[in-house]
Scaffold this motif. Sequence first.
Motif, PDB file in Angstrom:
ATOM      1  N   VAL A 140       0.866  -1.161  -0.038  1.00 23.93           N
ATOM      2  CA  VAL A 140       0.041  -0.080   0.012  1.00 23.93           C
ATOM      3  C   VAL A 140       0.815   1.195  -0.048  1.00 23.93           C
ATOM      4  N   VAL A 141       0.656   2.245  -0.918  1.00 23.24           N
ATOM      5  CA  VAL A 141       1.356   3.670  -0.979  1.00 23.24           C
ATOM      6  C   VAL A 141       0.567   4.678  -0.782  1.00 23.24           C
ATOM      7  N   GLY A 142       0.950   5.984  -0.608  1.00 20.28           N
ATOM      8  CA  GLY A 142      -0.001   7.240  -0.113  1.00 20.28           C
ATOM      9  C   GLY A 142      -0.799   6.966   0.875  1.00 20.28           C
ATOM     10  N   THR A 143      -0.472   6.574   2.156  1.00 18.69           N
ATOM     11  CA  THR A 143      -1.340   6.307   3.371  1.00 18.69           C
ATOM     12  C   THR A 143      -1.091   7.648   4.294  1.00 18.69           C
ATOM     13  N   SER A 144      -0.294   8.600   3.944  1.00 19.58           N
ATOM     14  CA  SER A 144       0.066   9.738   4.978  1.00 19.58           C
ATOM     15  C   SER A 144      -0.141  10.981   3.910  1.00 19.58           C
ATOM     16  N   GLY A 145      -0.191  11.994   4.606  1.00 18.49           N
ATOM     17  CA  GLY A 145       0.185  13.387   3.913  1.00 18.49           C
ATOM     18  C   GLY A 145      -1.372  13.817   3.471  1.00 18.49           C
ATOM     19  N   GLN A 153      -2.408  14.445   0.455  1.00 22.10           N
ATOM     20  CA  GLN A 153      -2.900  13.832  -0.668  1.00 22.10           C
ATOM     21  C   GLN A 153      -3.017  12.266  -0.521  1.00 22.10           C
ATOM     22  N   LYS A 154      -3.871  11.793   0.544  1.00 24.24           N
ATOM     23  CA  LYS A 154      -3.985  10.030   0.688  1.00 24.24           C
ATOM     24  C   LYS A 154      -4.550   9.669  -0.501  1.00 24.24           C
ATOM     25  N   HIS A 155      -3.871   8.470  -0.839  1.00 22.18           N
ATOM     26  CA  HIS A 155      -4.254   7.536  -1.789  1.00 22.18           C
ATOM     27  C   HIS A 155      -4.795   6.245  -1.574  1.00 22.18           C
ATOM     28  N   SER A 156      -4.989   5.975  -0.161  1.00 24.83           N
ATOM     29  CA  SER A 156      -5.543   4.694   0.219  1.00 24.83           C
ATOM     30  C   SER A 156      -6.497   5.160   1.508  1.00 24.83           C
ATOM     31  N   PHE A 157      -7.748   4.611   1.431  1.00 24.06           N
ATOM     32  CA  PHE A 157      -8.768   4.681   2.373  1.00 24.06           C
ATOM     33  C   PHE A 157      -9.317   3.295   2.804  1.00 24.06           C
ATOM     34  N   ASN A 158      -9.512   3.118   4.051  1.00 24.75           N
ATOM     35  CA  ASN A 158     -10.097   1.827   4.673  1.00 24.75           C
ATOM     36  C   ASN A 158     -11.452   2.074   4.981  1.00 24.75           C
ATOM     37  N   ASN A 159     -11.997   2.967   4.668  1.00 24.27           N
ATOM     38  CA  ASN A 159     -13.421   3.387   5.201  1.00 24.27           C
ATOM     39  C   ASN A 159     -14.108   4.282   4.408  1.00 24.27           C
ATOM     40  N   PHE A 160     -15.463   3.815   3.875  1.00 25.36           N
ATOM     41  CA  PHE A 160     -16.223   4.748   3.049  1.00 25.36           C
ATOM     42  C   PHE A 160     -17.298   5.602   3.673  1.00 25.36           C
ATOM     43  N   ILE A 190     -13.678  12.057  -4.650  1.00 23.63           N
ATOM     44  CA  ILE A 190     -12.450  11.670  -3.584  1.00 23.63           C
ATOM     45  C   ILE A 190     -11.458  12.878  -3.827  1.00 23.63           C
ATOM     46  N   SER A 191     -11.451  13.857  -3.229  1.00 25.30           N
ATOM     47  CA  SER A 191     -10.664  14.902  -3.607  1.00 25.30           C
ATOM     48  C   SER A 191      -9.271  14.800  -3.278  1.00 25.30           C
ATOM     49  N   SER A 192      -8.869  14.193  -2.441  1.00 19.87           N
ATOM     50  CA  SER A 192      -7.295  13.903  -2.258  1.00 19.87           C
ATOM     51  C   SER A 192      -6.695  13.332  -3.596  1.00 19.87           C
ATOM     52  N   VAL A 193      -7.353  12.681  -4.232  1.00 21.07           N
ATOM     53  CA  VAL A 193      -6.707  11.802  -5.606  1.00 21.07           C
ATOM     54  C   VAL A 193      -7.625  12.596  -6.856  1.00 21.07           C
ATOM     55  N   SER A 194      -8.171  13.597  -6.686  1.00 17.32           N
ATOM     56  CA  SER A 194      -8.769  14.314  -7.844  1.00 17.32           C
ATOM     57  C   SER A 194      -9.675  13.398  -8.704  1.00 17.32           C
ATOM     58  N   SER A 195     -10.429  12.335  -7.939  1.00 18.36           N
ATOM     59  CA  SER A 195     -11.170  11.594  -8.609  1.00 18.36           C
ATOM     60  C   SER A 195     -12.368  11.367  -8.253  1.00 18.36           C
ATOM     61  N   ASN A 196     -13.378  10.913  -9.381  1.00 19.47           N
ATOM     62  CA  ASN A 196     -14.899  10.789  -8.885  1.00 19.47           C
ATOM     63  C   ASN A 196     -15.025   9.100  -8.986  1.00 19.47           C
ATOM     64  N   LEU A 197     -15.854   8.504  -8.036  1.00 20.83           N
ATOM     65  CA  LEU A 197     -16.377   7.290  -7.868  1.00 20.83           C
ATOM     66  C   LEU A 197     -17.897   7.255  -8.221  1.00 20.83           C
ATOM     67  N   SER A 198     -18.238   6.617  -9.391  1.00 23.37           N
ATOM     68  CA  SER A 198     -19.591   6.590  -9.839  1.00 23.37           C
ATOM     69  C   SER A 198     -20.046   5.311  -9.931  1.00 23.37           C
ATOM     70  N   VAL A 199     -21.320   4.954  -9.507  1.00 22.53           N
ATOM     71  CA  VAL A 199     -22.000   3.658  -9.545  1.00 22.53           C
ATOM     72  C   VAL A 199     -23.155   3.940 -10.563  1.00 22.53           C
ATOM     73  N   GLN A 200     -23.208   3.439 -11.792  1.00 22.60           N
ATOM     74  CA  GLN A 200     -24.307   3.327 -12.628  1.00 22.60           C
ATOM     75  C   GLN A 200     -25.149   2.253 -12.480  1.00 22.60           C
ATOM     76  N   THR A 201     -26.256   2.139 -11.915  1.00 26.09           N
ATOM     77  CA  THR A 201     -26.829   0.926 -11.442  1.00 26.09           C
ATOM     78  C   THR A 201     -28.195   0.997 -12.415  1.00 26.09           C
ATOM     79  N   TYR A 202     -28.432  -0.239 -12.920  1.00 26.31           N
ATOM     80  CA  TYR A 202     -29.459  -0.530 -13.800  1.00 26.31           C
ATOM     81  C   TYR A 202     -30.236  -1.515 -13.268  1.00 26.31           C
ATOM     82  N   ILE A 203     -31.630  -1.648 -13.481  1.00 27.28           N
ATOM     83  CA  ILE A 203     -32.661  -2.752 -13.223  1.00 27.28           C
ATOM     84  C   ILE A 203     -33.208  -3.290 -14.501  1.00 27.28           C
ATOM     85  N   PHE A 204     -32.948  -4.314 -14.863  1.00 24.05           N
ATOM     86  CA  PHE A 204     -33.324  -4.994 -16.198  1.00 24.05           C
ATOM     87  C   PHE A 204     -34.990  -5.035 -16.119  1.00 24.05           C
TER      88      PHE A 204
END
Length: 293
Positions: free
Chosen positions: A71-76, A78-85, A114-128
């Motif tokens: 695991v990298v990016g655990t401190s500072g 700009q954290k790159h690792s998260f153990n809790n949502f 997820i601002s510390s890594v300038s990222s978005n986590l998106s979940v596109q959910t479909y019910i058929f």
Amino acid sequence: MLEIYVVILALASSPLLSLGDEEVTSEGVSVKIQGQSGGMTIGRTANPDLDNNAVKIKFDAIQEKDENGEVVGTSGNQKHSFNNFAQLPFEISNLEDTKYENLTAKRIIFTASISSVSSNLSVQTYIFSESGNITVDGESTQVDKGTVKFNIVLDGWTFCEVGTCRKGQTDEIGKYVDLTISIKGKGTPSRKTGNNKRTSGEEYDLGGEASVALSRKIRADNGEPNDMPGNYPAFETQGSKQLFVFRFPKFNSKVVYDPTVYPGNADAVSGATPIYSAFPLLLTIILAGFLTV
């Protein structure tokens, strides 16, 4: 009295119910989304939390790792690792009609930053809304009415590189992102084989007639589907948690991964109502009310 029937009709036709979390229903399946952590509960009762056979999905951790799997990016800052949502808020869209490939479906999207890594986590959910076959990253997958598919999109992740992540005096270089998701049904997940599977990828029996199909492939930067490295996706247990780990090799802009959930039969706890049973009762109440007006 008439006002009560109007309210009942409005609730019956509403595409989205908000009770703190968001809950949507289609084709006899209810999906409850937690706005604070992005977790989902999928079942066949009006409140899926009251279905003993419900499938519960929870984002458990996201960790950037180096070429050795450390695991990298655990401190500072700009954290790159998260153990809790648990404290990560998700913005949830309205339910809408759509198509997935050639099949009609309902779709709802929830997204977190997820601002510390300038990222978005998106979940596109479909019910058929109909049965058929789809192609999930090159793998053939059968779906039925009420099958729930969710595309996980990680967009804009900035990887550790020289000068951005350090442990002591050593630079950390990121090579993978591992996304860990808890997928829990009535029983312990067991891998399906042979003709029992509904996909050419991996499928796990979750108990209560529910299962989850997990593709071995991912799509990075809008390219062609490629296998995850090593033996991923991987299944592991940590105490009472049943965890699936998905490994994404370093990408430039975004990566997409597509699981599919087959809800089981309703096993309602006392006081819960299976979805299909609720509508005749609701219609009876409405008609009885109009007859007495």
